[in-house]
Design a protein around this motif. Structure first.
Motif, short mmCIF file in Angstrom:
data_model
loop_
_atom_site.label_atom_id
_atom_site.label_comp_id
_atom_site.label_asym_id
_atom_site.label_seq_id
_atom_site.Cartn_x
_atom_site.Cartn_y
_atom_site.Cartn_z
N TYR A 106 0.82 -10.58 -0.38
CA TYR A 106 1.30 -9.20 -0.20
C TYR A 106 0.21 -8.20 -0.58
CZ TYR A 106 4.09 -4.99 -1.00
OH TYR A 106 4.59 -3.71 -0.99
N ARG B 297 10.23 -6.74 -2.49
CA ARG B 297 9.07 -6.11 -3.15
C ARG B 297 8.96 -4.64 -2.81
NH1 ARG B 297 5.45 -4.21 -5.49
NH2 ARG B 297 3.50 -5.14 -6.22
N LEU B 298 9.20 -4.28 -1.55
CA LEU B 298 9.13 -2.89 -1.13
C LEU B 298 10.24 -2.06 -1.78
CD1 LEU B 298 8.32 -3.33 2.67
CD2 LEU B 298 6.82 -2.33 0.95
N ARG C 100 8.99 -9.79 0.81
CA ARG C 100 8.35 -8.50 1.08
C ARG C 100 9.37 -7.36 1.04
NH1 ARG C 100 7.23 -5.59 5.72
NH2 ARG C 100 5.29 -4.37 5.69
N LYS C 101 10.56 -7.59 1.60
CA LYS C 101 11.60 -6.57 1.59
C LYS C 101 12.01 -6.24 0.15
CE LYS C 101 14.72 -7.02 4.71
NZ LYS C 101 15.90 -7.56 5.45
N GLU D 83 3.05 -12.85 -3.78
CA GLU D 83 2.52 -11.59 -4.30
C GLU D 83 1.04 -11.44 -3.95
OE1 GLU D 83 2.25 -7.94 -6.12
OE2 GLU D 83 4.07 -9.10 -5.68
N GLU E 79 -2.53 -8.38 2.04
CA GLU E 79 -2.06 -7.78 3.28
C GLU E 79 -2.06 -6.26 3.19
OE1 GLU E 79 1.58 -8.94 6.27
OE2 GLU E 79 2.13 -8.25 4.27
N SER E 80 -1.87 -5.74 1.99
CA SER E 80 -1.85 -4.29 1.78
C SER E 80 -3.24 -3.71 1.57
CB SER E 80 -0.97 -3.95 0.56
OG SER E 80 0.32 -4.49 0.70
N TYR F 235 8.82 -15.18 3.47
CA TYR F 235 7.93 -14.10 3.04
C TYR F 235 8.52 -12.73 3.34
CZ TYR F 235 3.98 -10.92 2.79
OH TYR F 235 3.16 -9.86 2.49
N GLU F 236 9.18 -12.59 4.49
CA GLU F 236 9.79 -11.31 4.83
C GLU F 236 10.87 -10.93 3.81
OE1 GLU F 236 9.38 -8.69 7.02
OE2 GLU F 236 7.44 -9.69 7.14
#
Length: 217
Positions: free
Chosen positions: A13, A186-187, A183-184, A10, A16-17, A179-180
């Protein structure tokens, strides 16, 4: 442990954002060494539950602890049993890559030996002892000496070699797989939260309109 791993994902993430993406500090967990009790005859229910819970979040490498309590034959049988259980239960351990075709033969042989040694069996010691005029870390017993950094005695230096040899691959698997996946998820959760927020806003507007109509009546 799962909460800690997710918190590091997190944090990455969010960084990165953000705006300052060039100076991200990567605190993601790239490797989990899971120590297994040598007294059992393979994985216990707790071992299975833990590895199943984390194997899709982090690179897992099983390690047999206190290997000096077992004979070489017992170590080999326990390794084979663990590998059999892991395969049967569908637990995904970290798979070390083979050497590329353009790598030299020594490197490819080292990779082969490291893969063959999993799960690693180790002996730990904070004590320095003297053997044949050399000081080393090990354990002294009435029947002899166990040397921590002797590959004939345990896999300690093989674990160290894995860190050095495959660190970049560990990081790449973390980023591209674990992580991907986070991330998926999370999105998707962010989109669902936005949809819920929009529905909530619409409901509040309808309720406000109903109250205005009631007041007019």
């Amino acid at each position: 442990i799962i909460e800690y791993i997710d918190n590091q994902f997190e944090k990455y993430y969010q960084d990165e954002s953000g705006l300052n993406r060039r100076n991200i500090v990567d605190t993601r967990v790239h490797l989990c060494l899971y120590f297994i009790n040598p007294a059992g005859h393979g994985l216990k229910p707790l071992d299975i539950a833990f590895m199943r819970a984390v194997h899709h979040k982090v690179n897992v490498v099983p390690v047999i602890a206190k290997a000096d309590t077992l004979t070489k034959g017992e170590v080999n049988r326990l390794k084979a049993k663990i590998l059999e259980q892991v395969k049967k239960l569908g637990i995904h351990m970290y798979q070390m890559p083979d050497g590329d075709d353009d790598e030299d033969d020594d490197y490819k042989e080292q990779c082969r030996q490291l893969k063959a040694a999993v799960p690693f069996a180790v002996v730990g010691s904070s004590q320095e002892i003297e053997v044949r005029g050399r000081r080393m870390r090990g354990r002294l017993y009435p029947w002899g000496v166990v040397e921590v950094e002797n590959p004939d005695h345990c896999d300690f230096i093989r674990i160290r070699a894995m860190f050095i040899t495959h660190l970049q691959d560990l990081q790449e698997v973390t980023h591209e797989v674990h992580y991907e996946s986070f991330r998926k998820t999370r999105l998707v959760r962010s989109v669902e939260d936005e949809q819920l927020t929009e529905k909530q806003r619409q409901l509040e507007e309808k309720e406000a309109e109903l109250r205005r109509m009631q007041d007019m009546i």
